[in-house]
Design a protein around this motif. Structure first.
Motif, mmCIF file in Angstrom:
data_model
loop_
_atom_site.group_PDB
_atom_site.id
_atom_site.type_symbol
_atom_site.label_atom_id
_atom_site.label_comp_id
_atom_site.label_asym_id
_atom_site.label_seq_id
_atom_site.Cartn_x
_atom_site.Cartn_y
_atom_site.Cartn_z
ATOM 1 N N ALA A 52 0.704 -1.354 0.089
ATOM 2 C CA ALA A 52 -0.107 0.090 0.103
ATOM 3 C C ALA A 52 0.943 1.158 -0.013
ATOM 4 C CB ALA A 52 -0.962 0.016 1.059
ATOM 5 N N GLY A 53 2.167 1.128 -0.112
ATOM 6 C CA GLY A 53 3.122 2.294 0.118
ATOM 7 C C GLY A 53 3.132 3.043 1.256
ATOM 8 N N VAL A 54 3.003 2.181 2.390
ATOM 9 C CA VAL A 54 3.002 2.810 3.632
ATOM 10 C C VAL A 54 4.162 3.035 4.537
ATOM 11 C CG1 VAL A 54 1.498 3.245 5.561
ATOM 12 C CG2 VAL A 54 0.845 2.063 3.801
ATOM 13 N N GLY A 55 5.141 2.378 3.880
ATOM 14 C CA GLY A 55 6.675 2.124 4.500
ATOM 15 C C GLY A 55 6.378 1.276 5.881
ATOM 16 N N ASP A 56 6.969 1.542 6.911
ATOM 17 C CA ASP A 56 6.892 0.712 8.067
ATOM 18 C C ASP A 56 5.823 1.205 9.010
ATOM 19 O OD1 ASP A 56 8.543 -1.289 7.012
ATOM 20 O OD2 ASP A 56 10.522 -0.032 7.451
ATOM 21 N N GLY A 57 5.042 1.848 8.649
ATOM 22 C CA GLY A 57 3.854 2.615 9.558
ATOM 23 C C GLY A 57 3.199 1.797 10.593
ATOM 24 N N ALA A 58 3.375 2.423 11.735
ATOM 25 C CA ALA A 58 2.688 1.791 12.999
ATOM 26 C C ALA A 58 1.752 2.816 13.552
ATOM 27 C CB ALA A 58 3.520 1.190 14.024
ATOM 28 N N LEU A 59 0.584 2.275 14.164
ATOM 29 C CA LEU A 59 -0.567 3.084 14.593
ATOM 30 C C LEU A 59 -0.174 4.044 15.670
ATOM 31 C CD1 LEU A 59 -3.477 2.774 13.469
ATOM 32 C CD2 LEU A 59 -4.014 1.556 15.677
ATOM 33 N N SER A 60 1.096 3.722 16.259
ATOM 34 C CA SER A 60 1.569 4.580 17.501
ATOM 35 C C SER A 60 2.367 5.606 16.875
ATOM 36 C CB SER A 60 2.239 3.829 18.496
ATOM 37 O OG SER A 60 3.282 2.981 18.046
ATOM 38 N N GLY B 130 16.566 -8.556 -6.359
ATOM 39 C CA GLY B 130 16.995 -8.353 -5.320
ATOM 40 C C GLY B 130 16.163 -7.128 -4.504
ATOM 41 N N VAL B 131 15.015 -6.750 -4.956
ATOM 42 C CA VAL B 131 14.226 -5.720 -4.362
ATOM 43 C C VAL B 131 13.030 -6.299 -3.880
ATOM 44 C CG1 VAL B 131 12.916 -3.529 -4.695
ATOM 45 C CG2 VAL B 131 15.110 -3.966 -6.066
ATOM 46 N N ASP B 132 12.396 -6.084 -2.611
ATOM 47 C CA ASP B 132 11.274 -6.588 -2.129
ATOM 48 C C ASP B 132 10.120 -6.191 -3.163
ATOM 49 O OD1 ASP B 132 9.069 -7.406 -0.740
ATOM 50 O OD2 ASP B 132 9.781 -6.477 0.942
ATOM 51 N N PRO B 133 9.610 -7.232 -3.897
ATOM 52 C CA PRO B 133 8.296 -7.194 -4.644
ATOM 53 C C PRO B 133 7.234 -6.186 -3.973
ATOM 54 C CG PRO B 133 9.090 -9.457 -4.462
ATOM 55 C CD PRO B 133 9.887 -8.757 -3.519
ATOM 56 N N ALA B 134 7.222 -6.384 -2.859
ATOM 57 C CA ALA B 134 6.025 -5.840 -2.229
ATOM 58 C C ALA B 134 6.250 -4.445 -2.065
ATOM 59 C CB ALA B 134 5.645 -6.243 -0.865
ATOM 60 N N LEU B 135 7.427 -3.700 -2.035
ATOM 61 C CA LEU B 135 7.779 -2.440 -2.049
ATOM 62 C C LEU B 135 7.518 -1.366 -3.174
ATOM 63 C CD1 LEU B 135 9.023 -0.732 0.064
ATOM 64 C CD2 LEU B 135 11.247 -1.070 -0.652
ATOM 65 N N ALA B 136 8.038 -1.998 -4.243
ATOM 66 C CA ALA B 136 8.032 -1.056 -5.493
ATOM 67 C C ALA B 136 7.044 -1.382 -6.598
ATOM 68 C CB ALA B 136 9.155 -0.824 -5.913
ATOM 69 N N SER B 137 6.437 -2.872 -6.439
ATOM 70 C CA SER B 137 5.663 -3.302 -7.715
ATOM 71 C C SER B 137 4.377 -2.384 -7.766
ATOM 72 C CB SER B 137 5.461 -4.571 -7.399
ATOM 73 O OG SER B 137 6.722 -5.454 -7.119
ATOM 74 N N GLY B 138 3.763 -1.994 -6.898
ATOM 75 C CA GLY B 138 2.361 -1.561 -7.006
ATOM 76 C C GLY B 138 2.539 -0.350 -7.808
ATOM 77 N N THR B 139 3.572 0.347 -7.664
ATOM 78 C CA THR B 139 3.616 1.793 -8.617
ATOM 79 C C THR B 139 3.986 1.496 -10.036
ATOM 80 O OG1 THR B 139 4.724 2.588 -6.414
ATOM 81 C CG2 THR B 139 4.839 3.932 -8.469
ATOM 82 N N PHE B 140 4.634 0.696 -10.159
ATOM 83 C CA PHE B 140 5.081 0.223 -11.635
ATOM 84 C C PHE B 140 3.994 -0.427 -12.308
ATOM 85 C CE2 PHE B 140 9.432 0.071 -10.089
ATOM 86 C CZ PHE B 140 10.105 0.781 -10.869
#
Lengths: 464, 464
Positions: free
Chosen positions: A282-290, A432-442
């Protein structure tokens, strides 16, 4: 260990929401006690809670409230609560502790928990925690910190119950009863050869039920497998889940036993990996609720900027067709539909592919089968939806040609979406890039560009 | 239990991809053996594999290949492989088994695995499996099937090692050594009172290391907590992860011990819940990689149809402004940017909220704090991005008014996105719909409609 949760069994009839966990009203009550500076009341509220629930409470309140609460609370921070706290809050809380309190807090933790606690602290805070440890524990923690981040070496605990493989059940029982200091929780005895190489393991259940003279090596479990200190935690967690492991020994380069990973730690890693996947998609980095507002923006804004760039690219494609749109303004109305359908279909393929890569279900051996399937699904979904959309277009706009154009563009875009949804994450994984990280944008860039270009391009060719 | 995986420790230097799991080349080799009808070769390839890897292999090949392989393979299906198989394939495989083979396959499974195996089968296949069980197991399985789907009662195994709470360590050891049939894996002895109510548990490690005359009740663990047969599996899994449980007793309405849930099953549930969340967020139903094209389409097409409807709604909004677009065609170029940015920001908020609801971190006690934070993040991200986008618009289109319009519309849409991203899943949760399932569509509908309406509406007011 304290006896915070010795009240056992959760209340039978809690509020409406959760069957377990921190009761919602407790947060309000604790804040009222803090407001009233009523330390006795606060202690009474917090003392019966599990450390994980206290951590939850600290995460659910604001930074100012947190400071006031910790200042007032005499029960005090302990290592278990620190372990449970979200990483983003640990540093803040540790900085607020006096050195003596900190030493007190971490002394009873297992080495893997200490490693987890200190690995992300800044050097000063890290040194403060390490300085509070007993010498042997400090050595073990410092050793663990030499292994790469997210490796099995960081995840394991160095406390292992082991026995020579030639021992009998009787010898093992004598050893276990000899008063040697044993870990808090252990489920297997690891058998080692004279060179310290683990060769099997025996469950405590079997030791308890077997005859005294039975050799341990005749009781080993078939599920036994070892990990190397540099294996990735994610792989370890997936293997635990796949092979139903409860604990597994960890070996160094010389195949010597150096620690053990238990399933509760593996479960935690699995949970964190999932969190990472879902948030990254979702492109939220490592967000936490706190997270604070600032941290949240730091996590999300970069992805929105990237999206601004790709949306700009799509806008550029549209701008090339301004003449066509000017001539037939209905195109402006319809074009977002083609792009949006492609984006959705692409996200579907992408999510299945990213998930399958994470669980190691998508491999080189079935990649082509998956790609063929996705292309077929894209084509068939495209044909069905194109028929509907084309028909509606003819109905509302009275133009068969316009209906044919949008139907064709939709099929093209759904095939592009299906292929991009699989190819992009496979390519990311390969480089070697995490597929979850950048794929959505592409993928959505592909579907936007292909969607607008095919629709407006076809319209220019056919309708102009 | 077979000894398939007794070769222990995985190969040290496998191919490039995975450190564990099914070696990629093996799939090709197995298919070659099937092609050549070489049963000996096939046996040699499959026999050393873990049941989970055989299941993986079956999932990675096509339906025709699967039939040929199973027909040729003499090693034969066993219950462990059936348990590991993806649900979508189980029925297919079970239908291909002779009744005798099926009976053979399921006889050695624990009751929880049998329940997991049969609960989704059609009645005929279910009866075939149940008929193959020993009478006592059949009763336990049929009992478990009376509990709701996805309940603790379905997840638990009925085999529990229990002891009266007044027993001493010596008595417990005598009992364990008495030759009573014990479960394959157990880590705790559950203490019960005379009315069968579980009152605590003792780890085997403590039993092994304590003195014979110690009372079991003096050795209980503080982590003890029980679940009710009707508790939801998802809640149970979250509780295992949160409180680091290894096993937990399950009680019925009368608080009597009826089974035990172990962490490996909880880990599995956690994994499945994650899978469900991530796939549902993407509108993929319950898709698996081994699904056929037809099953895949059945899972995805409905969501694309829903998206067609919402995209149509957005198109309707645009169509109301065709006059404005006709007058200023640059609006057609720019409007997808506003919608796309809103969609992305909304997905960010939504994903964090859905994930937090799944982990029970987002509760009524902090919902308002989270909503305020999201609104603030939306506003600030909006202002930053609006400055950039407004500036670029002025630069490219030479119109300060157009820049101001798009900047304002973007801020409005990012606030709408942030609020929709939290409100929609909270509302879904409140009315009892899985927030992961339907929220995405609603949120992007909001951001599309608000994006197009605010941009084109403002443009009409300001620029016309």
């Amino acid at each position: 260990m304290d006896d915070r949760s010795s009240t056992l069994t959760q209340p039978q009839n809690q509020d409406e929401d959760d069957e377990f966990g921190l009761p919602a009203r407790l947060v309000g009550q604790a804040l009222e006690a803090v407001e009233a500076r009523d330390a006795v009341q606060l202690d009474e509220l917090l003392d019966p809670l599990h450390p994980a629930d206290i951590a939850d409470l600290l995460e659910q309140i604001g930074p100012g409230q947190r400071r006031s609460l910790l200042a007032l609370w005499r029960g005090g921070m302990d290592g278990d609560i620190l372990s449970e706290l979200d990483e983003s809050l640990r540093e803040e809380v540790i900085e607020g502790l006096a050195p003596g309190e900190l030493a007190e807090a971490v002394r009873d933790l297992e080495t893997d928990d200490v490693v987890d606690l200190v690995e992300d602290l800044d050097p000063a805070a890290q040194e403060a925690v390490l300085g509070a440890l007993a010498a042997a524990d400090r050595v073990a923690v410092e050793k663990a910190l030499t292994y790469p981040e997210y490796s099995a070496g960081r995840l394991m605990q160095s406390e292992v119950v082991r026995a020579p493989h030639h021992w009998t059940v009787g010898e093992a029982i004598d050893f276990l009863r000899s008063g040697t200091l044993l870990p808090d929780q252990f489920y297997h005895v690891v058998l080692i050869d004279p060179r310290l190489k683990p060769v099997g393991y025996v469950t405590l259940g079997r030791i308890l039920s077997a005859r005294q003279e039975t050799r341990l090596r005749d009781l080993t479990e078939e599920s036994f497998r070892t990990f190397h200190v540099e294996d990735e935690q994610g792989d370890v967690a997936q293997a635990f889940n796949k092979y139903h492991l409860i604990s597994a020994p960890v070996v160094d380069d010389d195949d010597r036993l150096v620690g053990v990973i238990t399933i509760d730690d593996a479960m935690n890693v699995l949970d964190e990996e999932h969190e990472e996947d879902i948030l990254r998609l979702a492109g939220v980095g490592d967000g936490a609720l706190s997270d604070s507002v600032r941290e949240t923006i730091r996590g999300r804004l970069p992805w929105l900027v990237v999206n601004l760039g790709t949306a700009g690219l799509a806008a550029f494609v549209i701008s090339r067709f301004e003449g066509t749109i000017q001539a037939l303004v209905a195109l402006a109305t319809l074009m977002p539909i083609v792009a949006s359908m492609g984006g959705n279909a692409g996200t579907q393929s992408l999510t299945v592919a990213v998930r399958a890569l994470a669980t190691r279900d998508l491999t080189r051996s079935n990649a082509w089968r998956v790609i063929r399937r996705e292309a077929a699904v894209g084509l068939l979904n495209g044909v069905v939806l194109a028929t509907v959309l084309g028909g509606l277009t003819v109905l509302f706009f009275g133009s068969w040609a316009l209906g044919a154009v949008i139907a064709t563009a939709l099929v093209v875009n759904l095939i592009a979406a299906a292929l991009a949804g699989v190819f992009v994450p496979l390519l990311m994984e390969r480089i070697g890039v995490d597929p979850a990280l950048a794929s959505g944008t592409f993928v959505t860039t592909v579907t936007d560009v292909v969607g607008f270009f095919s629709f407006l391009g076809l319209a220019t060719l056919v309708l102009m």
